[in-house]
Motif scaffolding. Structure first.
Motif, mmCIF file in Angstrom:
data_model
loop_
_atom_site.group_PDB
_atom_site.id
_atom_site.type_symbol
_atom_site.label_atom_id
_atom_site.label_comp_id
_atom_site.label_asym_id
_atom_site.label_seq_id
_atom_site.Cartn_x
_atom_site.Cartn_y
_atom_site.Cartn_z
ATOM 1 N N LEU A 195 37.744 33.773 33.917
ATOM 2 C CA LEU A 195 38.081 34.215 35.274
ATOM 3 C C LEU A 195 38.224 33.025 36.213
ATOM 4 N N ILE B 60 28.650 37.886 44.892
ATOM 5 C CA ILE B 60 29.940 37.756 44.215
ATOM 6 C C ILE B 60 30.567 39.139 44.029
ATOM 7 N N ARG B 61 29.751 40.121 43.594
ATOM 8 C CA ARG B 61 30.273 41.481 43.439
ATOM 9 C C ARG B 61 30.770 42.024 44.776
ATOM 10 N N VAL C 6 34.230 40.819 45.401
ATOM 11 C CA VAL C 6 35.218 41.524 44.583
ATOM 12 C C VAL C 6 35.510 42.900 45.171
ATOM 13 N N VAL D 220 36.453 35.018 45.717
ATOM 14 C CA VAL D 220 35.090 34.894 45.207
ATOM 15 C C VAL D 220 34.555 33.492 45.469
ATOM 16 N N SER E 61 42.316 42.052 36.619
ATOM 17 C CA SER E 61 41.153 41.204 36.330
ATOM 18 C C SER E 61 39.926 41.620 37.130
ATOM 19 N N ALA E 62 40.095 42.494 38.135
ATOM 20 C CA ALA E 62 38.946 42.938 38.929
ATOM 21 C C ALA E 62 37.884 43.586 38.050
ATOM 22 N N VAL F 186 43.438 35.921 32.180
ATOM 23 C CA VAL F 186 41.992 35.692 32.085
ATOM 24 C C VAL F 186 41.546 35.740 30.631
ATOM 25 N N TRP G 25 35.811 40.925 36.452
ATOM 26 C CA TRP G 25 34.813 40.390 37.386
ATOM 27 C C TRP G 25 33.613 41.323 37.483
ATOM 28 N N ALA H 190 39.960 35.322 42.405
ATOM 29 C CA ALA H 190 39.045 34.218 42.105
ATOM 30 C C ALA H 190 38.845 33.333 43.327
ATOM 31 N N LEU I 47 29.445 40.800 35.995
ATOM 32 C CA LEU I 47 28.347 40.858 36.962
ATOM 33 C C LEU I 47 27.362 41.991 36.683
ATOM 34 N N LEU J 296 33.588 34.994 32.080
ATOM 35 C CA LEU J 296 33.345 34.406 33.407
ATOM 36 C C LEU J 296 34.056 33.064 33.520
#
Length: 204
Positions: A36, A162-163, A166, A47, A134-135, A11, A138, A44, A142, A33
């Motif tokens: 990602l 979106i959150r 995740v 999401v 990568s979490a 990422v 994300w 991803a 956000l 973003l």
């Protein structure tokens, strides 16, 4: 010592390419973003299933046209589309790759998200990872104070949904999804982790 997994590195490499493409002098949440989305991967994809309109093209277009600034310009009587049209005739020049430098808003967001994620893991609400994934990126993009969050709102994409996607992925199938903490309460070890994040050459 923080250990980053392959998804984190992928990422940040993609974020570097996006920042270079956009001519940025440093890395902000909007570039992460884009990174990602460009790097992809299972998280991803989850999401994207939740918010199908969240694509590289949609976010890149929002960044390029300053979608988050348009309401402010309108209040000043400035037509953002006309400004962009006037600038469109300029010849494009190759952009240098930004130095491994993060904007203050991104540093704050990454620190805040890492603290909140650690709170949930310490309480047992989310399982721990042996490596930084990568979490956390994300969750950081956000955070409400980021440019990425403002861009999502400007193009009618729901950062809260979106959150949720995740956190659902982190909790695991059939597990209760905890609410995201409103405040970051940093203990001693977490403050050490924040400083490590700030020093880490995560873009290299």
């Amino acid at each position: 010592m923080l250990v980053y997994d392959e998804s984190f590195g992928a990422v940040m490499a993609a974020s570097q390419r996006e920042a270079t493409r956009l001519g940025a002098g440093s890395y902000g949440s909007e570039h992460v973003l884009l990174g990602l989305l460009a790097a992809g991967g299972p998280l991803a994809e989850q999401v994207r299933r939740t918010e199908p309109g969240l694509t590289v093209q949609a976010v890149r277009s929002a960044v390029e046209r300053g979608a988050d600034d348009a309401p402010h310009l309108q209040r000043l009587g400035i037509d953002a589309d006309q400004v962009l049209a006037a600038a469109g005739g300029e010849p494009s020049r190759p952009h240098p790759t930004p130095r491994n430098r993060h904007t203050p808003e991104w540093q704050r967001a990454l620190g805040s998200a890492s603290v909140k994620l650690n709170q949930l893991q310490e309480s047992g609400a989310l399982p721990r990872d042996r490596k930084v994934t990568s979490a956390v990126l994300w969750l950081a993009v956000l955070e409400p104070d980021t440019r990425a969050h403002r861009l999502l709102a400007a193009v009618d994409l729901d950062a809260e949904r979106i959150r949720g996607a995740v956190l659902t992925a982190l909790a695991g199938s059939g597990s209760v999804v905890p609410p995201w903490p409103q405040q970051a309460r940093a203990g001693f070890l977490t403050r050490l982790a924040q400083r490590a994040f700030a020093r880490a050459n995560v873009a290299g």
